[in-house]
Design an enzyme around this catalytic site. Structure first.
Site, PDB file in Angstrom:
ATOM      1  N   ARG A   1      10.111 -12.003   4.403  1.00  0.00           N
ATOM      2  CA  ARG A   1       9.976 -11.473   5.768  1.00  0.00           C
ATOM      3  C   ARG A   1      11.352 -11.144   6.343  1.00  0.00           C
ATOM      4  O   ARG A   1      11.545 -10.125   7.007  1.00  0.00           O
ATOM      5  CB  ARG A   1       9.273 -12.509   6.667  1.00  0.00           C
ATOM      6  CG  ARG A   1       7.829 -12.762   6.281  1.00  0.00           C
ATOM      7  CD  ARG A   1       7.082 -13.464   7.396  1.00  0.00           C
ATOM      8  NE  ARG A   1       7.158 -14.903   7.334  1.00  0.00           N
ATOM      9  CZ  ARG A   1       6.146 -15.703   6.966  1.00  0.00           C
ATOM     10  NH1 ARG A   1       4.992 -15.183   6.597  1.00  0.00           N
ATOM     11  NH2 ARG A   1       6.280 -17.002   6.969  1.00  0.00           N
TER      12      ARG A   1
ATOM     13  N   PHE B   1      -2.845  -6.953   5.219  1.00  0.00           N
ATOM     14  CA  PHE B   1      -3.088  -8.382   4.945  1.00  0.00           C
ATOM     15  C   PHE B   1      -2.094  -9.196   5.788  1.00  0.00           C
ATOM     16  O   PHE B   1      -1.395 -10.077   5.296  1.00  0.00           O
ATOM     17  CB  PHE B   1      -2.928  -8.713   3.454  1.00  0.00           C
ATOM     18  CG  PHE B   1      -3.776  -7.866   2.537  1.00  0.00           C
ATOM     19  CD1 PHE B   1      -5.091  -8.210   2.290  1.00  0.00           C
ATOM     20  CD2 PHE B   1      -3.258  -6.730   1.929  1.00  0.00           C
ATOM     21  CE1 PHE B   1      -5.881  -7.434   1.435  1.00  0.00           C
ATOM     22  CE2 PHE B   1      -4.033  -5.952   1.082  1.00  0.00           C
ATOM     23  CZ  PHE B   1      -5.351  -6.301   0.830  1.00  0.00           C
TER      24      PHE B   1
ATOM     25  N   ASP C   1      -5.635  -6.617   9.253  1.00  0.00           N
ATOM     26  CA  ASP C   1      -6.265  -7.743   8.567  1.00  0.00           C
ATOM     27  C   ASP C   1      -7.771  -7.637   8.775  1.00  0.00           C
ATOM     28  O   ASP C   1      -8.236  -6.970   9.704  1.00  0.00           O
ATOM     29  CB  ASP C   1      -5.743  -9.072   9.121  1.00  0.00           C
ATOM     30  CG  ASP C   1      -5.861 -10.221   8.123  1.00  0.00           C
ATOM     31  OD1 ASP C   1      -4.863 -10.553   7.458  1.00  0.00           O
ATOM     32  OD2 ASP C   1      -6.973 -10.787   8.001  1.00  0.00           O
ATOM     33  N   SER C   2      -8.531  -8.305   7.909  1.00  0.00           N
ATOM     34  CA  SER C   2      -9.983  -8.305   8.110  1.00  0.00           C
ATOM     35  C   SER C   2     -10.398  -9.403   9.084  1.00  0.00           C
ATOM     36  O   SER C   2     -11.509  -9.405   9.595  1.00  0.00           O
ATOM     37  CB  SER C   2     -10.696  -8.490   6.767  1.00  0.00           C
ATOM     38  OG  SER C   2     -10.202  -9.641   6.130  1.00  0.00           O
TER      39      SER C   2
ATOM     40  N   ALA D   1      -8.618  -3.675   4.029  1.00  0.00           N
ATOM     41  CA  ALA D   1      -7.366  -2.997   3.666  1.00  0.00           C
ATOM     42  C   ALA D   1      -7.603  -1.854   2.681  1.00  0.00           C
ATOM     43  O   ALA D   1      -6.999  -0.785   2.818  1.00  0.00           O
ATOM     44  CB  ALA D   1      -6.388  -4.011   3.078  1.00  0.00           C
TER      45      ALA D   1
ATOM     46  N   ASP E   1       0.302  -7.728   1.082  1.00  0.00           N
ATOM     47  CA  ASP E   1       0.369  -9.156   0.715  1.00  0.00           C
ATOM     48  C   ASP E   1      -1.043  -9.743   0.661  1.00  0.00           C
ATOM     49  O   ASP E   1      -1.411 -10.573   1.501  1.00  0.00           O
ATOM     50  CB  ASP E   1       1.245  -9.904   1.735  1.00  0.00           C
ATOM     51  CG  ASP E   1       1.444 -11.361   1.361  1.00  0.00           C
ATOM     52  OD1 ASP E   1       1.295 -11.696   0.171  1.00  0.00           O
ATOM     53  OD2 ASP E   1       1.744 -12.177   2.263  1.00  0.00           O
TER      54      ASP E   1
ATOM     55  N   CYS F   1       0.062 -13.426  -5.176  1.00  0.00           N
ATOM     56  CA  CYS F   1       0.178 -14.892  -5.189  1.00  0.00           C
ATOM     57  C   CYS F   1      -0.808 -15.494  -6.181  1.00  0.00           C
ATOM     58  O   CYS F   1      -1.127 -16.675  -6.103  1.00  0.00           O
ATOM     59  CB  CYS F   1       0.002 -15.465  -3.789  1.00  0.00           C
ATOM     60  SG  CYS F   1      -1.568 -15.060  -3.037  1.00  0.00           S
TER      61      CYS F   1
HETATM   62  N1  SAH Z   1       1.376 -11.753   4.880  1.00  0.00           N
HETATM   63  C1  SAH Z   1       0.784 -12.859   5.590  1.00  0.00           C
HETATM   64  C2  SAH Z   1      -0.123 -13.704   4.725  1.00  0.00           C
HETATM   65  C3  SAH Z   1      -1.290 -12.974   4.104  1.00  0.00           C
HETATM   66  S1  SAH Z   1      -2.601 -13.998   3.600  1.00  0.00           S
HETATM   67  C4  SAH Z   1       1.870 -13.673   6.256  1.00  0.00           C
HETATM   68  O1  SAH Z   1       3.067 -13.396   6.039  1.00  0.00           O
HETATM   69  O2  SAH Z   1       1.544 -14.582   7.006  1.00  0.00           O
HETATM   70  C5  SAH Z   1      -3.838 -12.848   3.192  1.00  0.00           C
HETATM   71  C6  SAH Z   1      -4.555 -12.220   4.382  1.00  0.00           C
HETATM   72  O3  SAH Z   1      -5.439 -11.215   3.859  1.00  0.00           O
HETATM   73  C7  SAH Z   1      -5.452 -13.147   5.203  1.00  0.00           C
HETATM   74  O4  SAH Z   1      -5.048 -13.092   6.530  1.00  0.00           O
HETATM   75  C8  SAH Z   1      -6.881 -12.575   5.051  1.00  0.00           C
HETATM   76  O5  SAH Z   1      -7.625 -12.638   6.262  1.00  0.00           O
HETATM   77  C9  SAH Z   1      -6.596 -11.139   4.698  1.00  0.00           C
HETATM   78  N2  SAH Z   1      -7.621 -10.412   3.929  1.00  0.00           N
HETATM   79  C10 SAH Z   1      -8.375 -10.859   2.900  1.00  0.00           C
HETATM   80  N3  SAH Z   1      -9.139  -9.860   2.404  1.00  0.00           N
HETATM   81  C11 SAH Z   1      -8.855  -8.750   3.134  1.00  0.00           C
HETATM   82  C12 SAH Z   1      -9.297  -7.386   3.097  1.00  0.00           C
HETATM   83  N4  SAH Z   1     -10.194  -6.975   2.199  1.00  0.00           N
HETATM   84  N5  SAH Z   1      -8.785  -6.520   3.986  1.00  0.00           N
HETATM   85  C13 SAH Z   1      -7.871  -6.919   4.909  1.00  0.00           C
HETATM   86  N6  SAH Z   1      -7.404  -8.181   4.975  1.00  0.00           N
HETATM   87  C14 SAH Z   1      -7.893  -9.081   4.114  1.00  0.00           C
END
Ligand code: SAH
Length: 393
Positions: free
Chosen positions: A213, A229, A251-252, A280, A297, A337
């Site tokens: 970040r 995400f 985000d979803s 996404a 991410d 991850c």
């Molecule tokens: N980059 C973030 C962490 C991401 S964790 C940080 O720095 O804090 C992964 C995220 O993806 C979660 O918030 C989850 O709600 C979201 N997510 C999962 N599937 C998704 C999708 N199909 N579309 C959008 N977001 C999604």
């Protein structure tokens, strides 16, 4: 404390002699009559004592070793290990840092505490046990944290109900010490974040992206950024802090985005920040707008080796969609991850995505989890987070 011996089949001791801490159920000879969470001694077929650890029935990893060789665990071993985890955080400049009071205190095998995760948020500790053995030690862990941190320890919250959903021993999440504080907030590199450790995902915040970040922040001045995400807007806040012209957090999860908005407000950046609640993949497919920087991410696509092939296809797809839509010269911050997808496989997947998108791509940075998520050299599986910053021409 030690409930008895687990005897391995012949020639199954090799990995334990190399300090890899897992005993797979297939390596055990004969009948095993231990209870979930029992502390056992592991012995080779030859009679050699290999170590001690926590037993879990009906799973592939039957024992997670906390001690190797015939060194008997001391009464105080959990306290000693936590102290040593603390000392490491002090050594890397996190234990008493006025700008960053958010860090991982215990990273399982990487801190010689397999089955245990502890994240620290300004004096609040969030524990996630991944083994019943560690779960049974939660009160001892809580007491040790109070001893080590003194009055800097405000509360200890146990959040193992999700990580041990299959265990009969675990009831519900709750405070082991202290109570829910008025503000659920902590600092990372000078930015304030609202952290919902009670209801949020995992321990409430993705501490493992702190350094990536920061790097994004260094490259965002005057840029437009799409943070997919986004969860609660971690990457977005760094981009805003360093002067991005506009930042979209996608985000979803409506709840995560609500907090992303609160975080933007908390730091005084609401005017350049917007949220998008969407899937996404669908969003990237129809992206009408061009961004200078896109962050990808996603959550772990492969939780097991068996899901690896599908996960790779998933990573290829979202990355090629994002690359296709990038402004020439734009930057893509892309991550995985999934433990089952290693660095090399991830890199080849990004190359495949670039070919599919028909774009020229250069690798600027190779990223990984920060030092408060240490990896035991004998347990490479502990290195789960990898990322690339690529320039898309
Ligand atoms: N980059 C973030 C962490 C991401 S964790 C940080 O720095 O804090 C992964 C995220 O993806 C979660 O918030 C989850 O709600 C979201 N997510 C999962 N599937 C998704 C999708 N199909 N579309 C959008 N977001 C999604």
């Amino acid at each position: 404390m030690i409930k008895g011996d687990i005897i391995l089949k012949a020639r199954k001791e090799q990995s334990l002699l190399r300090f890899h801490p897992w005993v797979f159920s297939g390596a055990i000879g004969g009948q095993v009559n231990f209870q979930e969470g029992d502390f056992v001694r592991v012995v080779a077929a030859s009679g050699q004592i290999l170590g001690y650890g926590h037993f879990t029935p009906n799973t592939s990893i039957a024992v997670r070793l906390t001690h190797f060789g015939n060194e008997e665990p001391s009464e105080n071993w959990i306290r000693e290990r936590l102290q040593s985890a603390y000392d490491l955080r002090e050594q890397i400049g996190l234990a008493d840092n006025p700008n960053t009071n958010t860090y991982r205190l215990v990273h399982a095998e990487g801190d010689l505490l397999p089955g245990l995760i502890i994240d620290h948020y300004d004096g609040v500790f969030v524990i996630q046990a991944h083994s019943s053995g560690m779960y049974q030690l939660r009160h001892k862990i809580s007491e040790a944290l109070q001893e080590i941190y003194g009055n800097r320890c405000k509360a200890v919250f146990d959040k193992s109900a999700e990580t041990l959903a299959k265990s009969k021993l675990v009831a519900e999440n709750g405070y082991l010490f202290g109570s829910s504080p008025e503000t659920h907030q902590a600092k990372e590199n000078g930015l304030e974040f609202r952290i919902d450790w009670e209801g949020g995902q995992k321990t409430g915040f993705f501490i493992d992206q702190r350094e990536s970040r920061k790097l994004l922040g260094e490259m965002s001045k005057g840029k437009s950024v799409l943070n997919t995400f986004s969860y609660t807007g971690g990457f977005s806040l760094y981009a805003l802090q360093s002067g991005a012209t506009k930042v979209h957090s996608l985000d979803s999860s409506a709840r995560a985005l609500e907090i992303a908005n609160e975080n933007a407000a908390l730091n005084g950046y609401s005017d350049r920040h917007d949220i998008i609640q969407a899937d996404a993949v669908q969003y990237l497919k129809n992206l009408g707008e061009e961004y200078d920087i896109i962050v990808l991410d996603p959550p772990a696509f492969a939780k097991h080796l068996s899901a690896r092939h599908q996960a790779v296809q998933g990573y290829k797809r979202i990355n090629s969609l994002a690359m296709r839509q990038m402004k020439p010269g734009g930057l893509l911050f892309t991550f995985s991850c999934s433990q089952a997808v290693d660095k090399q496989l991830f890199n080849s997947t990004i190359v495949a995505a670039a070919i599919e998108a028909g774009r020229k791509v250069r690798i600027l940075h190779q990223l990984h989890q920060p030092a408060d998520h240490p990896v035991s050299a004998f347990h490479p599986e502990g290195e789960y987070l990898k990322g690339l910053v690529v320039r898309v021409d």
